[in-house]
Design a protein around this motif. Structure first.
Motif, mmCIF file in Angstrom:
data_model
loop_
_atom_site.group_PDB
_atom_site.id
_atom_site.type_symbol
_atom_site.label_atom_id
_atom_site.label_comp_id
_atom_site.label_asym_id
_atom_site.label_seq_id
_atom_site.Cartn_x
_atom_site.Cartn_y
_atom_site.Cartn_z
ATOM 1 N N UNK A 179 0.819 -1.213 0.000
ATOM 2 C CA UNK A 179 0.000 0.000 0.000
ATOM 3 C C UNK A 179 0.852 1.262 0.000
ATOM 4 N N UNK A 180 1.929 1.268 0.776
ATOM 5 C CA UNK A 180 2.774 2.457 0.834
ATOM 6 C C UNK A 180 3.627 2.639 -0.414
ATOM 7 N N UNK A 207 2.479 -8.686 -7.863
ATOM 8 C CA UNK A 207 1.307 -8.721 -7.008
ATOM 9 C C UNK A 207 0.516 -7.470 -7.379
ATOM 10 N N UNK A 208 -0.708 -7.676 -7.830
ATOM 11 C CA UNK A 208 -1.567 -6.565 -8.225
ATOM 12 C C UNK A 208 -2.527 -6.244 -7.093
ATOM 13 N N UNK A 209 -2.751 -4.959 -6.895
ATOM 14 C CA UNK A 209 -3.654 -4.529 -5.831
ATOM 15 C C UNK A 209 -4.540 -3.411 -6.363
ATOM 16 N N UNK A 210 -5.795 -3.438 -5.985
ATOM 17 C CA UNK A 210 -6.717 -2.362 -6.313
ATOM 18 C C UNK A 210 -6.658 -1.370 -5.156
ATOM 19 N N UNK A 211 -5.881 -0.318 -5.340
ATOM 20 C CA UNK A 211 -5.637 0.635 -4.245
ATOM 21 C C UNK A 211 -6.920 1.299 -3.754
ATOM 22 N N UNK A 212 -7.912 1.438 -4.622
ATOM 23 C CA UNK A 212 -9.147 2.100 -4.197
ATOM 24 C C UNK A 212 -9.935 1.255 -3.194
ATOM 25 N N UNK A 213 -9.642 -0.032 -3.107
ATOM 26 C CA UNK A 213 -10.314 -0.912 -2.149
ATOM 27 C C UNK A 213 -9.731 -0.761 -0.742
ATOM 28 N N UNK A 214 -8.587 -0.084 -0.643
ATOM 29 C CA UNK A 214 -7.865 0.063 0.624
ATOM 30 C C UNK A 214 -7.684 1.539 0.973
ATOM 31 N N UNK A 215 -8.765 2.247 1.296
ATOM 32 C CA UNK A 215 -8.602 3.658 1.647
ATOM 33 C C UNK A 215 -7.755 3.794 2.915
ATOM 34 N N UNK A 216 -6.983 4.883 2.964
ATOM 35 C CA UNK A 216 -6.128 5.102 4.134
ATOM 36 C C UNK A 216 -5.926 6.587 4.354
ATOM 37 N N UNK A 217 -5.482 6.929 5.551
ATOM 38 C CA UNK A 217 -5.152 8.315 5.813
ATOM 39 C C UNK A 217 -3.968 8.738 4.946
ATOM 40 N N UNK A 218 -3.070 7.808 4.655
ATOM 41 C CA UNK A 218 -1.923 8.105 3.791
ATOM 42 C C UNK A 218 -2.378 8.446 2.380
ATOM 43 N N UNK A 219 -3.279 7.648 1.802
ATOM 44 C CA UNK A 219 -3.748 7.932 0.437
ATOM 45 C C UNK A 219 -4.521 9.247 0.397
ATOM 46 N N UNK A 220 -5.281 9.533 1.450
ATOM 47 C CA UNK A 220 -6.004 10.809 1.517
ATOM 48 C C UNK A 220 -5.019 11.975 1.591
ATOM 49 N N UNK A 221 -3.969 11.806 2.367
ATOM 50 C CA UNK A 221 -2.950 12.844 2.498
ATOM 51 C C UNK A 221 -2.253 13.087 1.161
#
Length: 131
Positions: A35-36, A89-103
């Motif tokens: 995620x990061x 490894x593929x990830x759908x980042x929109x499925x994992x909301x976070x304070x980091x992504x919002x920032x």
């Protein structure tokens, strides 16, 4: 619904409640690392070098597969949102909301130098966590 909190004490929220029933702490670290990275694909080779340095490819790959399964099972994530492909490894980042992504979205209009410095700080946070 999932929500990841990176600022302050790192936490995972599932359906509004803090979730701590992980099969493996390493699985959680792998999820945080992906995620990061803020990439929709992270190479398997990068993950193996980071989490299983010095081990054989076969051993490391088997462990990566198991830990990705633990993440999907523990957090009830559909396979399509966290896929183990041949080289990535593929990830759908929109499925994992976070304070980091919002920032990161909030500072998206900032100048490039500032954005790079925040990104470097996030990688330092990951290295402290997995080290």
């Amino acid at each position: 619904m999932l929500y990841i909190k990176f600022f302050g004490a790192w936490k995972v929220y599932k359906n509004g409640s803090e979730f701590n029933d992980f099969t493996s702490r390493k699985a959680l670290k792998i999820l945080f690392y992906i995620l990061l990275s803020d990439r929709s694909k992270v190479s398997v080779e990068e993950l193996l070098r980071t989490f299983w340095p010095g081990y054989t490819y076969e051993y490391s790959r088997k462990n990566l597969n198991a830990h990705l399964y633990y993440i999907r099972r523990d957090l009830e994530i559909p396979y399509d949102y966290l896929k183990n492909e041949r080289d990535y490894v593929s990830i759908n980042l929109s499925y994992f909301p976070s304070d980091y992504s919002e920032f990161m979205k909030a500072i998206d209009n900032a100048d490039e130098k500032k954005l790079q410095s925040y990104t470097q700080v996030s990688y330092l946070m990951v290295w402290k966590m997995i080290g």
